[in-house]
Design a protein around this motif. Structure first.
Motif, mmCIF file in Angstrom:
data_model
loop_
_atom_site.group_PDB
_atom_site.id
_atom_site.type_symbol
_atom_site.label_atom_id
_atom_site.label_comp_id
_atom_site.label_asym_id
_atom_site.label_seq_id
_atom_site.Cartn_x
_atom_site.Cartn_y
_atom_site.Cartn_z
ATOM 1 N N LEU A 151 12.500 29.065 33.596
ATOM 2 C CA LEU A 151 12.247 27.612 33.700
ATOM 3 C C LEU A 151 13.330 26.737 33.724
ATOM 4 C CD1 LEU A 151 8.975 27.550 31.366
ATOM 5 C CD2 LEU A 151 8.987 27.788 33.812
ATOM 6 N N THR A 177 5.833 17.896 33.310
ATOM 7 C CA THR A 177 5.773 19.434 33.612
ATOM 8 C C THR A 177 4.311 19.599 34.201
ATOM 9 O OG1 THR A 177 5.780 21.285 32.087
ATOM 10 C CG2 THR A 177 4.520 19.663 31.282
ATOM 11 N N GLY A 178 3.914 20.720 34.253
ATOM 12 C CA GLY A 178 2.656 21.096 35.045
ATOM 13 C C GLY A 178 1.595 21.464 33.949
ATOM 14 N N THR A 181 0.261 25.369 32.443
ATOM 15 C CA THR A 181 1.116 26.198 32.809
ATOM 16 C C THR A 181 2.003 26.655 31.435
ATOM 17 O OG1 THR A 181 2.890 24.493 32.825
ATOM 18 C CG2 THR A 181 1.600 24.974 34.682
ATOM 19 N N ASN A 182 2.719 27.711 31.496
ATOM 20 C CA ASN A 182 3.464 28.064 30.430
ATOM 21 C C ASN A 182 4.700 27.094 29.968
ATOM 22 O OD1 ASN A 182 2.401 30.697 30.294
ATOM 23 N ND2 ASN A 182 3.950 31.828 31.318
ATOM 24 N N GLN A 183 5.011 26.433 30.852
ATOM 25 C CA GLN A 183 6.018 25.357 30.613
ATOM 26 C C GLN A 183 5.297 24.484 29.692
ATOM 27 O OE1 GLN A 183 5.448 26.662 33.914
ATOM 28 N NE2 GLN A 183 5.536 24.873 35.001
ATOM 29 N N GLU A 184 4.070 24.064 29.977
ATOM 30 C CA GLU A 184 3.576 22.973 29.168
ATOM 31 C C GLU A 184 3.300 23.530 27.789
ATOM 32 O OE1 GLU A 184 -0.474 20.301 29.219
ATOM 33 O OE2 GLU A 184 -0.549 22.363 29.591
ATOM 34 N N LYS A 185 2.902 24.835 27.690
ATOM 35 C CA LYS A 185 2.905 25.416 26.211
ATOM 36 C C LYS A 185 4.135 25.253 25.455
ATOM 37 C CE LYS A 185 -0.778 28.546 27.702
ATOM 38 N NZ LYS A 185 -1.066 30.039 27.779
ATOM 39 N N TYR A 206 2.360 14.219 33.707
ATOM 40 C CA TYR A 206 1.825 15.225 34.667
ATOM 41 C C TYR A 206 1.529 14.532 36.054
ATOM 42 C CZ TYR A 206 0.402 17.368 30.216
ATOM 43 O OH TYR A 206 0.411 18.127 28.996
ATOM 44 N N ASN A 227 10.107 22.494 34.761
ATOM 45 C CA ASN A 227 9.227 23.452 35.855
ATOM 46 C C ASN A 227 10.030 24.578 36.098
ATOM 47 O OD1 ASN A 227 6.606 22.466 35.870
ATOM 48 N ND2 ASN A 227 7.276 20.575 36.816
ATOM 49 N N PRO A 228 9.398 25.334 36.886
ATOM 50 C CA PRO A 228 9.989 26.634 37.340
ATOM 51 C C PRO A 228 11.493 26.438 38.106
ATOM 52 C CG PRO A 228 7.694 26.896 37.885
ATOM 53 C CD PRO A 228 7.843 25.564 37.262
ATOM 54 N N GLY A 250 10.589 31.802 30.864
ATOM 55 C CA GLY A 250 9.162 31.342 31.025
ATOM 56 C C GLY A 250 8.110 32.181 30.068
#
Length: 314
Positions: A151, A177-178, A181-185, A206, A227-228, A250
């Motif tokens: 990320l 962020t999304g 998603t993992n990035q949000e977590k 968002y 994000n990715p 990630g």
């Protein structure tokens, strides 16, 4: 809505559309998105990898390496300018592995939801489509890693922010962020840690629309996007209006890796791992990543079935 507000909204939309149109032209110029794949990076047969294929393994189509791919977004995989041919980093890697195994590549575009059954049932020899290794997936599939799941933190090109490496670096920032998603977590956990030690909270933003998120970053309504890395680095290399100031796994705090996915116990994974490691050694692997601005995601070596991200709740 007041006339002035409507005017601002229309202007913002026009700017976003113009930006996307320009980016599309720039993408065609900087990256080869033509349907002509004759200039893909190629390699020689790898006899050691071929010998590592299990004697009882049967390819879906004799003489061909049938690979499922989901054309979701550049630079990983997308449709070429003819809207039919799939191009990108994953298709290029699939081509190299096919060469290594002495096979012709048969690339099949599929919906993301369709690849697990297709691989498990023997409809495809493999899927090469940004699949992350997880312990749950390892129960049904074998993996040969080829890229880190990364990320990225991206800021406006003239932003005073130069580095983001740890939670305290995002304290008080407005972060795109999304959702879900993992990035949000990850970013919410970083925020929790910051607040716990008295640092300023972040403001999470968002955007369902890509252009709206880009506009927020360029206008200063947001400070950073998390994000990715692959897709955002691709966009940054085309438009030159953003820059990467940090990366994170990630699976933070764990390492996550992307892998070629094959049927569990099918007898193909070790051969693919050998092929990828030879491609790393001979430089062909690096050529593909450089071509698609993915050098930050390179692995030093491919592994068969390494530890994956844990199951939820474990």
């Amino acid at each position: 809505m007041a006339f002035f507000d409507r005017a601002k909204l229309l202007l913002a939309g026009a700017v976003a559309i113009a930006t996307l149109g320009t980016a599309s032209v720039q993408a065609q110029e900087k990256f080869d998105l033509s349907p002509d794949t004759s200039n893909r990076v190629r390699t020689e047969r790898n006899e050691a990898a071929i010998k590592a294929i299990a004697p009882d393994f049967k390819f879906v189509n004799p003489g061909k390496f049938t690979v499922a791919v989901n054309p979701w977004d550049p630079p990983i995989a997308t449709y070429a300018s003819d809207s039919k041919t799939v191009v990108g980093a994953d298709p290029d890697l699939a081509s190299l592995i096919a060469d290594s195994l002495g096979l012709e590549l048969d690339l099949v575009a599929v919906a993301w939801a369709d690849w697990p059954l297709g691989v498990a049932s023997g409809k495809y020899d493999a899927v090469i489509s940004n699949v992350t290794v997880t312990e749950e997936r390892k129960e049904k599939f074998d993996f040969s890693t080829y890229r880190r799941d990364v990320l990225g933190f991206f800021v406006k090109s003239d932003s005073p922010i130069t580095s983001i490496k740890e939670p305290k670096d995002v304290a008080g920032l407005k972060v795109i962020t999304g959702a879900g998603t993992n990035q949000e977590k990850i970013i919410l956990e970083w925020d929790r840690q910051n607040v716990a030690v008295g640092l300023k909270p972040i403001e999470v933003q968002y955007y369902d629309d890509r252009a709206a998120g880009d506009l927020a970053l360029q206008s200063g309504r947001a400070d950073v996007e998390f994000n990715p890395n692959a897709t955002r680095a691709y966009a940054a290399s085309i438009r030159n209006d953003t820059k990467v100031v940090g990366i994170a796994s990630g699976g933070w705090p764990l390492t996550a890796e992307i892998a070629v996915t094959t049927r569990k116990g099918g007898g193909l994974a070790d051969a693919i791992t050998l092929a990828i490691n030879d491609l790393i050694k001979n430089g062909k692997y690096g050529e593909v990543l450089k071509r698609w601005s993915l050098t930050d995601e390179a692995v030093d070596a491919s592994q068969t079935n390494p530890p994956g991200l844990p199951k939820s709740g474990s």
